[in-house]
Design an enzyme around this catalytic site. Structure first.
Site, PDB file in Angstrom:
ATOM      1  N   GLU A 264       0.791  -1.227   0.000  1.00 48.69           N
ATOM      2  CA  GLU A 264       0.000   0.000   0.000  1.00 48.69           C
ATOM      3  C   GLU A 264       0.824   1.279   0.000  1.00 48.69           C
ATOM      4  O   GLU A 264       0.511   2.217   0.735  1.00 48.69           O
ATOM      5  CB  GLU A 264      -0.927  -0.031   1.215  1.00 48.69           C
ATOM      6  CG  GLU A 264      -0.235   0.032   2.605  1.00 48.69           C
ATOM      7  CD  GLU A 264       0.170  -1.309   3.197  1.00 48.69           C
ATOM      8  OE1 GLU A 264       0.383  -2.259   2.424  1.00 48.69           O
ATOM      9  OE2 GLU A 264       0.267  -1.407   4.427  1.00 48.69           O
TER      10      GLU A 264
ATOM     11  N   ASP B 132       8.423 -10.294  11.095  1.00 48.39           N
ATOM     12  CA  ASP B 132       7.946 -11.284  10.129  1.00 48.39           C
ATOM     13  C   ASP B 132       7.506 -12.592  10.797  1.00 48.39           C
ATOM     14  O   ASP B 132       6.716 -13.342  10.238  1.00 48.39           O
ATOM     15  CB  ASP B 132       9.031 -11.556   9.078  1.00 48.39           C
ATOM     16  CG  ASP B 132       8.445 -11.963   7.739  1.00 48.39           C
ATOM     17  OD1 ASP B 132       7.366 -11.450   7.393  1.00 48.39           O
ATOM     18  OD2 ASP B 132       9.049 -12.804   7.054  1.00 48.39           O
TER      19      ASP B 132
ATOM     20  N   TYR C 257      -4.964 -10.348   9.838  1.00 49.78           N
ATOM     21  CA  TYR C 257      -5.878  -9.999   8.743  1.00 49.78           C
ATOM     22  C   TYR C 257      -7.302 -10.459   9.059  1.00 49.78           C
ATOM     23  O   TYR C 257      -8.228  -9.662   9.166  1.00 49.78           O
ATOM     24  CB  TYR C 257      -5.435 -10.669   7.439  1.00 49.78           C
ATOM     25  CG  TYR C 257      -4.169 -10.119   6.823  1.00 49.78           C
ATOM     26  CD1 TYR C 257      -2.924 -10.432   7.347  1.00 49.78           C
ATOM     27  CD2 TYR C 257      -4.218  -9.301   5.702  1.00 49.78           C
ATOM     28  CE1 TYR C 257      -1.755  -9.947   6.766  1.00 49.78           C
ATOM     29  CE2 TYR C 257      -3.050  -8.807   5.113  1.00 49.78           C
ATOM     30  CZ  TYR C 257      -1.826  -9.134   5.649  1.00 49.78           C
ATOM     31  OH  TYR C 257      -0.681  -8.646   5.071  1.00 49.78           O
TER      32      TYR C 257
ATOM     33  N   HIS D  45      -8.159  -3.782  -1.240  1.00 50.90           N
ATOM     34  CA  HIS D  45      -7.381  -3.946  -0.010  1.00 50.90           C
ATOM     35  C   HIS D  45      -6.305  -2.849   0.120  1.00 50.90           C
ATOM     36  O   HIS D  45      -6.251  -2.138   1.120  1.00 50.90           O
ATOM     37  CB  HIS D  45      -6.739  -5.334   0.018  1.00 50.90           C
ATOM     38  CG  HIS D  45      -5.908  -5.595   1.225  1.00 50.90           C
ATOM     39  ND1 HIS D  45      -6.386  -6.248   2.337  1.00 50.90           N
ATOM     40  CD2 HIS D  45      -4.628  -5.270   1.516  1.00 50.90           C
ATOM     41  CE1 HIS D  45      -5.434  -6.313   3.253  1.00 50.90           C
ATOM     42  NE2 HIS D  45      -4.340  -5.731   2.778  1.00 50.90           N
TER      43      HIS D  45
ATOM     44  N   HIS E 255      -5.983   0.632   2.723  1.00 50.66           N
ATOM     45  CA  HIS E 255      -4.855   1.028   3.570  1.00 50.66           C
ATOM     46  C   HIS E 255      -4.603   2.539   3.541  1.00 50.66           C
ATOM     47  O   HIS E 255      -3.916   3.064   4.422  1.00 50.66           O
ATOM     48  CB  HIS E 255      -3.578   0.326   3.112  1.00 50.66           C
ATOM     49  CG  HIS E 255      -3.358  -1.036   3.704  1.00 50.66           C
ATOM     50  ND1 HIS E 255      -3.359  -1.269   5.067  1.00 50.66           N
ATOM     51  CD2 HIS E 255      -3.090  -2.233   3.116  1.00 50.66           C
ATOM     52  CE1 HIS E 255      -3.099  -2.570   5.284  1.00 50.66           C
ATOM     53  NE2 HIS E 255      -2.941  -3.170   4.120  1.00 50.66           N
TER      54      HIS E 255
ATOM     55  N   GLU F 223      -3.900  -4.377   9.299  1.00 53.04           N
ATOM     56  CA  GLU F 223      -4.433  -5.374   8.369  1.00 53.04           C
ATOM     57  C   GLU F 223      -5.875  -5.799   8.663  1.00 53.04           C
ATOM     58  O   GLU F 223      -6.656  -6.008   7.740  1.00 53.04           O
ATOM     59  CB  GLU F 223      -3.513  -6.593   8.301  1.00 53.04           C
ATOM     60  CG  GLU F 223      -2.110  -6.281   7.778  1.00 53.04           C
ATOM     61  CD  GLU F 223      -2.082  -5.709   6.353  1.00 53.04           C
ATOM     62  OE1 GLU F 223      -3.073  -5.859   5.622  1.00 53.04           O
ATOM     63  OE2 GLU F 223      -1.057  -5.095   5.999  1.00 53.04           O
TER      64      GLU F 223
HETATM   65  N1  BES Z   1       0.935  -4.462   3.758  1.00 49.46           N
HETATM   66  C1  BES Z   1       0.674  -5.745   3.226  1.00 49.46           C
HETATM   67  C2  BES Z   1       1.914  -6.464   2.762  1.00 49.46           C
HETATM   68  C3  BES Z   1       2.972  -6.660   3.828  1.00 49.46           C
HETATM   69  C4  BES Z   1       2.646  -6.979   5.131  1.00 49.46           C
HETATM   70  C5  BES Z   1       4.309  -6.520   3.501  1.00 49.46           C
HETATM   71  C6  BES Z   1       3.643  -7.144   6.086  1.00 49.46           C
HETATM   72  C7  BES Z   1       5.290  -6.678   4.454  1.00 49.46           C
HETATM   73  C8  BES Z   1       4.958  -6.991   5.761  1.00 49.46           C
HETATM   74  C9  BES Z   1      -0.324  -5.675   2.083  1.00 49.46           C
HETATM   75  O1  BES Z   1      -1.324  -4.728   2.271  1.00 49.46           O
HETATM   76  C10 BES Z   1      -1.032  -7.000   2.009  1.00 49.46           C
HETATM   77  O2  BES Z   1      -1.662  -7.361   2.955  1.00 49.46           O
HETATM   78  N2  BES Z   1      -0.945  -7.682   0.859  1.00 49.46           N
HETATM   79  C11 BES Z   1      -1.582  -8.955   0.628  1.00 49.46           C
HETATM   80  C12 BES Z   1      -2.745  -8.813  -0.299  1.00 49.46           C
HETATM   81  C13 BES Z   1      -4.081  -8.653   0.318  1.00 49.46           C
HETATM   82  C14 BES Z   1      -5.170  -8.723  -0.744  1.00 49.46           C
HETATM   83  C15 BES Z   1      -4.401  -9.530   1.485  1.00 49.46           C
HETATM   84  C16 BES Z   1      -0.590  -9.865  -0.069  1.00 49.46           C
HETATM   85  O3  BES Z   1       0.509  -9.399  -0.390  1.00 49.46           O
HETATM   86  O4  BES Z   1      -0.902 -11.012  -0.307  1.00 49.46           O
HETATM   87 ZN    ZN Z   2      -2.671  -5.264   3.806  1.00 46.63          ZN
END
Ligand code: BES
Ligand code: ZN
Length: 622
Positions: free
Chosen positions: A295, A397, A405, A319, A323, A342
């Site tokens: 995002e 991580d 989520y 999504h 954000h 999330e």
């Molecule tokens: N912000 C996240 C990606 C992220 C989270 C990167 C934690 C690094 C650390 C992004 O908004 C996300 O949630 N992406 C999802 C897609 C979504 C439709 C659930 C993904 O990458 O799968």
């Molecule tokens: Zn996200």
């Protein structure tokens, strides 16, 4: 790094003094909130309650031959404790000089590296220093930056670079206070080889006479949202405030896929208040991008694997757009509060999908997510299934899973259920309006909840939702008629009907995903071959369906998908797809051999984030 010092003891006088200073109002009329005391962030070395970075001014050259960014950064400061040094986060940076506001050298020391969190860079300041300038270069392996060879792009002619800052990677390409509580405005001057275009998570300010790309973002953001992309890029307009950036061979297909973005923005604004950032553009990255979407403000980064040709995977745009409120406007102050980013975003995403694509579509997606959550919770350790996760001694991580989520979104759904949509919408809108451009803790939300919806709390065990593991018994279980039909057809097939005779003609992607998600355990490789013959799964161009199918093929020992599995693992770097496929492979001896062979070939093409996760799964433990 676990500080035991009393660094969270705050000098409120310093903050009070600042509050008396004239409010920072810029030409655009935007008034930036005054800095407030920040809670301890165990994933940063910075001491932002003593000296805090307020503005980042980047000046970098992108060297694709060496795979490094080189130049400098000027950091403007709030001096909250006048005699304290400036402490920054750095990881693997080559620092060549540090200067004060007068341009003269300042003493600095780099501390010890801490388990994947980099080191502290401590800079002694003179009383008159309101800024520092750091000359530096990144190292070739900097985790935040992925330098792609031309072969890894759609065009194959030019190299490509993108950054990924979240959660704690920005410190690998910019020396700054890499904590989501420290909000900064930024500007940038970036030079790159001719023929390449630079885009950033900021307003474009055009190009200098020497060709340098200029950017500026006045609204303060957490450092993990500073982002850059560079490659052979063109843009296709979607609406007045929205365009998609992509390589030329992809741009038109991408613009078609994302044509509903403007509608999504309008629906989002109607739900939870004005979009605060001006433009909303998308950048389609090469398939090596390790996430589905990111995002980055004004410029969502997206994997090309959502371009399915039928707009079936665009929930990802909803999504990342969501954000812009939950995450970018109101930000988790520490990574232990990640669910505030999330969980709110998934809740919001589904609401946008309801408006733009209808309730039936949103409910299908809710059911798919819920089933994934149940499966994941069964697999995770208990501590990982708590919303307000305790990351003491752990990397951000390690806390990453579907829990923040989906469990987060279920919690908000439960609240909505208790007080009704009208009240809940007003409540959420008030949350965003009341905390705009601030970073917040779980406790802040709990306080806002106690104040705003006290009656809801009578019907719900708040402690359990926030601090206990697992899925609470009162979690609202989503339902979907369209997916119930899928289960009925699946039952007919198990009862002896031929696959070709099933009523699948009108099925959409989410129904196929549910079909695969609900495959009974006795379905074996032979059955899988019949399904493949009837429905052509191995040949599908839809990456979500393909990934689910390939995983099932590994588990059920269907050899017809082996070649496709190997090619998919070589083409795509999205961790969400790679992890389950490699994890399924290593469950057997023969699969482990296949996994190692494929991984040896594909690993150099994966992003550091994906490599980190996969090394632990695929490489032999020693
Ligand atoms: N912000 C996240 C990606 C992220 C989270 C990167 C934690 C690094 C650390 C992004 O908004 C996300 O949630 N992406 C999802 C897609 C979504 C439709 C659930 C993904 O990458 O799968
Ligand atoms: Zn996200």
């Amino acid at each position: 790094m676990h500080h035991t010092t009393r660094r969270s003891l705050l000098t409120f006088t310093a903050f009070a003094a600042l509050a008396l200073a004239p409010a920072c109002q810029s030409g655009s009329g935007f008034v930036r909130p005054e800095p407030r005391p920040l809670p301890m962030d165990i994933h940063s070395h910075a001491r932002p309650n003593e000296v805090r970075v307020r503005h980042v001014s980047l000046d970098l050259d992108l060297d694709f031959v060496a795979g490094v960014a080189r130049g400098g950064v000027t950091l403007e400061l709030y001096r909250l404790e006048p005699t304290a040094p400036l402490v920054l986060d750095v990881q693997g940076l080559e620092i060549s000089a540090v200067r004060g506001t007068d341009g003269k050298r300042r003493d600095h020391v780099i501390g010890k590296e801490h388990d994947n969190l980099g080191a502290a860079l401590t800079i002694e300041l003179e009383p008159a220093d309101s800024s520092v300038r750091i000359d530096y270069a990144t190292r070739p392996g900097a985790e935040a930056l992925q330098w792609l060879a031309p072969e890894q792009t759609a065009g194959g002619r030019h190299p490509f670079l993108f950054s990924q800052g979240q959660a704690v990677l920005t410190r690998t390409w910019i020396p700054l206070q890499d904590s989501p509580g420290v909000r900064v405005s930024y500007d940038a001057r970036i030079t790159a080889p001719e023929a390449l275009t630079v885009v950033m998570s900021a307003e474009s300010k055009g190009r200098d006479a020497d060709g340098a790309f200029r950017f500026e973002l006045e609204r303060p953001i957490p450092p993990y949202l500073i982002a850059i992309g560079c490659g052979e890029l063109v843009s296709e307009k979607i609406s007045k405030r929205c365009a998609v950036w992509a390589e030329p061979e992809l741009a038109q297909r991408a613009a078609w896929e994302f044509a509903d973005t403007e509608k999504m923005i309008q629906s989002a604004e109607e739900l939870f208040g004005p979009y605060r950032w001006g433009r909303y553009d998308l950048l389609v990255l090469p398939p090596a991008f390790p996430y589905g979407g990111m995002e980055n403000p004004l410029l969502t980064f997206a994997t090309p694997t959502v371009i399915a040709g039928d707009r079936s995977l665009v929930a990802l745009v909803a999504h990342e757009l969501a954000h812009s409120w939950s995450g970018n406007l109101v930000t988790n102050a520490t990574w232990g509060d990640f669910w505030l980013n999330e969980g709110f975003t998934v809740y919001f995403e589904k609401r946008i999908m309801e408006v733009v694509f209808g309730e039936a579509r949103a409910n299908m997606e809710r059911v798919l997510d819920f089933a994934d959550l149940e499966e994941e919770v069964a697999r995770l350790e208990e501590w990982q299934t708590v919303l307000a996760i305790d990351l003491t001694g752990r990397h951000p991580d390690d806390g990453f899973s579907g829990v923040p989520y989906e469990k987060g979104a279920l919690f908000l759904r439960r609240l909505e259920q208790l007080v009704g949509r009208r009240r809940f919408d007003a409540f959420l809108r008030g949350w965003f309006d009341g905390h705009e451009f601030e970073s917040v803790r779980t406790e802040d939300f709990v306080a806002y909840l106690r104040e705003g919806l006290p009656d809801a709390l009578k019907g719900l065990d708040l402690e359990r939702w926030i601090h206990a593991p697992g899925i609470p018994a009162d979690a609202p279980v989503p339902e979907s008629g369209a997916l119930a039909q899928v289960e009925a057809e699946l039952a007919r097939w198990r009862g002896g009907a031929a696959p070709e005779s099933l009523a699948t003609d009108a099925w959409v992607t989410q129904q196929w995903l549910h079909f695969l998600q609900s495959m009974p355990p006795e379905v074996d490789g032979f059955d899988m071959a019949l399904l493949d013959e009837a429905f052509g799964f191995t040949k599908t161009g839809n990456a979500e369906i393909l990934c689910a199918w390939l995983e099932l093929s590994i588990e059920r020992d269907y050899p017809g998908a082996e070649l496709r599995t190997a090619s998919f693992l070589n083409e795509v770097g999205r961790r969400k797809f790679l992890r389950p496929l490699y994890a399924a492979l290593v469950k057997t001896e023969a699969g482990t051999q296949r996994a190692r062979t494929i991984y040896a070939q594909a690993r150099p093409k994966y992003h550091a984030v994906s490599r980190q996760t996969l090394d632990a799964i695929v490489l032999p433990a020693d």
